[in-house]
Write a protein that holds these residues in place. Structure first.
Motif, PDB file in Angstrom:
ATOM      1  N   ALA A 123       0.775  -1.232   0.160  1.00 14.45           N
ATOM      2  CA  ALA A 123      -0.112   0.023   0.068  1.00 14.45           C
ATOM      3  C   ALA A 123       0.729   1.145  -0.028  1.00 14.45           C
ATOM      4  O   ALA A 123       0.662   2.136  -1.044  1.00 14.45           O
ATOM      5  N   PRO A 124       1.712   1.547   1.044  1.00 16.70           N
ATOM      6  CA  PRO A 124       2.743   2.536   0.759  1.00 16.70           C
ATOM      7  C   PRO A 124       3.487   2.610  -0.541  1.00 16.70           C
ATOM      8  O   PRO A 124       3.578   3.753  -0.985  1.00 16.70           O
ATOM      9  N   ALA A 125       3.786   1.569  -1.098  1.00 19.34           N
ATOM     10  CA  ALA A 125       4.558   1.693  -2.529  1.00 19.34           C
ATOM     11  C   ALA A 125       3.477   2.475  -3.338  1.00 19.34           C
ATOM     12  O   ALA A 125       3.817   2.997  -4.114  1.00 19.34           O
ATOM     13  N   LEU A 126       2.240   1.851  -3.281  1.00 22.28           N
ATOM     14  CA  LEU A 126       1.313   1.953  -4.392  1.00 22.28           C
ATOM     15  C   LEU A 126       1.252   3.539  -4.333  1.00 22.28           C
ATOM     16  O   LEU A 126       0.663   4.141  -5.325  1.00 22.28           O
ATOM     17  N   ALA A 127       0.916   4.049  -2.951  1.00 26.28           N
ATOM     18  CA  ALA A 127       0.818   5.614  -2.750  1.00 26.28           C
ATOM     19  C   ALA A 127       1.880   6.294  -3.294  1.00 26.28           C
ATOM     20  O   ALA A 127       1.533   7.351  -3.701  1.00 26.28           O
ATOM     21  N   LEU A 128       2.904   5.908  -3.200  1.00 24.99           N
ATOM     22  CA  LEU A 128       4.068   6.636  -3.790  1.00 24.99           C
ATOM     23  C   LEU A 128       4.046   6.417  -5.463  1.00 24.99           C
ATOM     24  O   LEU A 128       4.111   7.558  -6.166  1.00 24.99           O
ATOM     25  N   ALA A 134      -9.312   9.151  -1.796  1.00 16.45           N
ATOM     26  CA  ALA A 134      -7.822   8.716  -2.495  1.00 16.45           C
ATOM     27  C   ALA A 134      -6.947   8.376  -1.330  1.00 16.45           C
ATOM     28  O   ALA A 134      -6.145   7.543  -2.178  1.00 16.45           O
ATOM     29  N   ALA A 135      -6.804   8.932  -0.390  1.00 16.80           N
ATOM     30  CA  ALA A 135      -5.698   8.461   0.559  1.00 16.80           C
ATOM     31  C   ALA A 135      -6.012   6.871   1.059  1.00 16.80           C
ATOM     32  O   ALA A 135      -4.968   6.380   1.100  1.00 16.80           O
ATOM     33  N   PHE A 136      -6.993   6.535   1.049  1.00 14.60           N
ATOM     34  CA  PHE A 136      -7.565   5.422   1.598  1.00 14.60           C
ATOM     35  C   PHE A 136      -7.487   4.307   0.462  1.00 14.60           C
ATOM     36  O   PHE A 136      -7.123   3.021   0.861  1.00 14.60           O
ATOM     37  N   GLN A 137      -7.668   4.650  -0.844  1.00 11.66           N
ATOM     38  CA  GLN A 137      -7.568   3.578  -1.908  1.00 11.66           C
ATOM     39  C   GLN A 137      -6.424   2.592  -1.930  1.00 11.66           C
ATOM     40  O   GLN A 137      -6.491   1.401  -2.212  1.00 11.66           O
ATOM     41  N   LEU A 151      -4.442  18.508  -0.678  1.00 10.52           N
ATOM     42  CA  LEU A 151      -5.453  18.156  -1.683  1.00 10.52           C
ATOM     43  C   LEU A 151      -6.050  16.964  -1.141  1.00 10.52           C
ATOM     44  O   LEU A 151      -7.116  16.555  -1.449  1.00 10.52           O
ATOM     45  N   VAL A 152      -5.726  16.254  -0.085  1.00 13.73           N
ATOM     46  CA  VAL A 152      -6.321  15.332   0.751  1.00 13.73           C
ATOM     47  C   VAL A 152      -6.444  15.968   2.321  1.00 13.73           C
ATOM     48  O   VAL A 152      -5.215  16.240   2.873  1.00 13.73           O
ATOM     49  N   PRO A 153      -7.620  15.682   2.926  1.00 13.91           N
ATOM     50  CA  PRO A 153      -7.546  16.088   4.230  1.00 13.91           C
ATOM     51  C   PRO A 153      -7.067  15.098   5.130  1.00 13.91           C
ATOM     52  O   PRO A 153      -6.779  13.823   4.708  1.00 13.91           O
ATOM     53  N   ASN A 196       0.626   9.858   1.899  1.00 10.72           N
ATOM     54  CA  ASN A 196      -0.264  10.426   1.088  1.00 10.72           C
ATOM     55  C   ASN A 196      -0.328  11.963   1.493  1.00 10.72           C
ATOM     56  O   ASN A 196      -0.579  12.977   0.380  1.00 10.72           O
ATOM     57  N   ARG A 197      -0.333  12.184   2.745  1.00  8.25           N
ATOM     58  CA  ARG A 197      -0.403  13.641   3.090  1.00  8.25           C
ATOM     59  C   ARG A 197       0.835  14.430   2.621  1.00  8.25           C
ATOM     60  O   ARG A 197       1.035  15.482   2.365  1.00  8.25           O
ATOM     61  N   VAL A 198       1.968  13.793   2.651  1.00  3.91           N
ATOM     62  CA  VAL A 198       3.447  14.072   2.071  1.00  3.91           C
ATOM     63  C   VAL A 198       3.414  14.550   0.723  1.00  3.91           C
ATOM     64  O   VAL A 198       3.741  15.524   0.266  1.00  3.91           O
ATOM     65  N   VAL A 199       3.128  13.721  -0.132  1.00  3.98           N
ATOM     66  CA  VAL A 199       2.998  13.758  -1.569  1.00  3.98           C
ATOM     67  C   VAL A 199       1.819  14.392  -2.159  1.00  3.98           C
ATOM     68  O   VAL A 199       2.086  15.058  -3.241  1.00  3.98           O
ATOM     69  N   LEU A 200       0.864  14.268  -1.395  1.00  2.00           N
ATOM     70  CA  LEU A 200      -0.553  15.104  -1.972  1.00  2.00           C
ATOM     71  C   LEU A 200      -0.871  16.523  -1.235  1.00  2.00           C
ATOM     72  O   LEU A 200      -1.517  17.231  -1.837  1.00  2.00           O
TER      73      LEU A 200
END
Length: 249
Positions: free
Chosen positions: A29-34, A55-58, A139-141, A132-136
């Motif tokens: 999951a972390p790899a996919l998020a990146l 989007a952060a949870f998907q 855009l995501v709460p 997700n918070r770092v890279v997005l």
């Protein structure tokens, strides 16, 4: 029960396939998020996500494969041969000799699996959402604790669902193949929702309402979703335990 859970935990952690499930669940999951950060950013900016927080949870969906592997392996390992010297003997016979009360064995494995997947899911969810918070950025709460807990609970219940199906069918390859296809290739439950809205209450679909806001056309409250999915898992575990209790070793 504590000693039995400890024994089951040590047994599970001694299996190479279990470690595949653990590692896969932690890193996928972390790899996919990146990897998907750029595409996710564009999708949010272009309005393709009705609820950007989803989007952060998907990415957690791919990590769920690890929990499913653990759910299957915790029982499928009992049906492996004990060695070349006794090709007809299986690990289950030795396990039942040490723990003859089958319902107690079923419960010990369920508790062991729940504890392990809870730790796995919590670490994965926290790391993935933080990335997700770092890279997005904005855009995501920030994820609400309740939604994080819902995502972790979904992992645990899906792991237990895999365990229940393994108890029922006694075939790890078939069980895992069907589950993996259902969450990674095509969701049969989601396709059924196009035929009848009642399919939204099938376990793999209804559970996602615990942490996602946009799941198809049917809206189900997180608490209701959790109760329904838990009911499914308890019922299937009960059926699986009953069948296991009456079968030959």
């Amino acid at each position: 029960m504590v000693s039995q859970v400890r024994a089951e935990l040590l047994k599970l952690l001694s299996l190479p396939t279990a470690w595949v499930g653990l590692v896969l669940g932690l890193i996928a999951a972390p790899a996919l998020a990146l990897v998907s950060a750029g595409g996710t950013r564009r999708a949010i900016e272009n309005g393709f996500h009705a609820d950007a927080s989803d989007a952060a949870f998907q990415p957690l969906g791919i990590g769920l494969l690890g929990a499913l592997i653990l759910g299957v392996v915790v029982m499928s390992s009992e049906y492996t041969s004990t060695g070349d010297d006794s090709p007809g003997a299986r690990q289950l016979q030795a396990t039942l000799a040490a723990m003859p009360r089958r319902w107690r064995l079923v419960a010990a494995k369920a508790v062991t699996l729940s504890l392990l997947v809870t730790v796995q899911g919590t670490i994965t969810a926290v790391v993935t959402l933080a990335l997700n918070r770092v890279v997005l950025g904005d855009l995501v709460p920030a994820a609400a604790p309740g939604r994080v807990a819902g995502a972790v609970l979904y992992w645990v219940l899906m792991g237990l669902l895999a365990y229940a199906l393994m108890l029922i069918f006694r075939n790890g390859i078939v069980t895992l193949t069907v589950l993996i296809l259902n969450i990674s290739v095509v969701s049969f439950s989601y396709l059924l929702t196009k035929v009848t809205p009642l399919a939204a209450y099938l376990p793999d679909i209804v559970g996602t309402h615990m942490f996602l806001n946009e799941v198809g056309d049917v809206r189900i409250a997180p608490l209701t979703a959790g109760v329904v999915m838990t009911g499914w898992v308890v019922a299937l575990l009960g059926l699986g335990g009953w069948m296991f209790d009456r079968r030959d070793p």
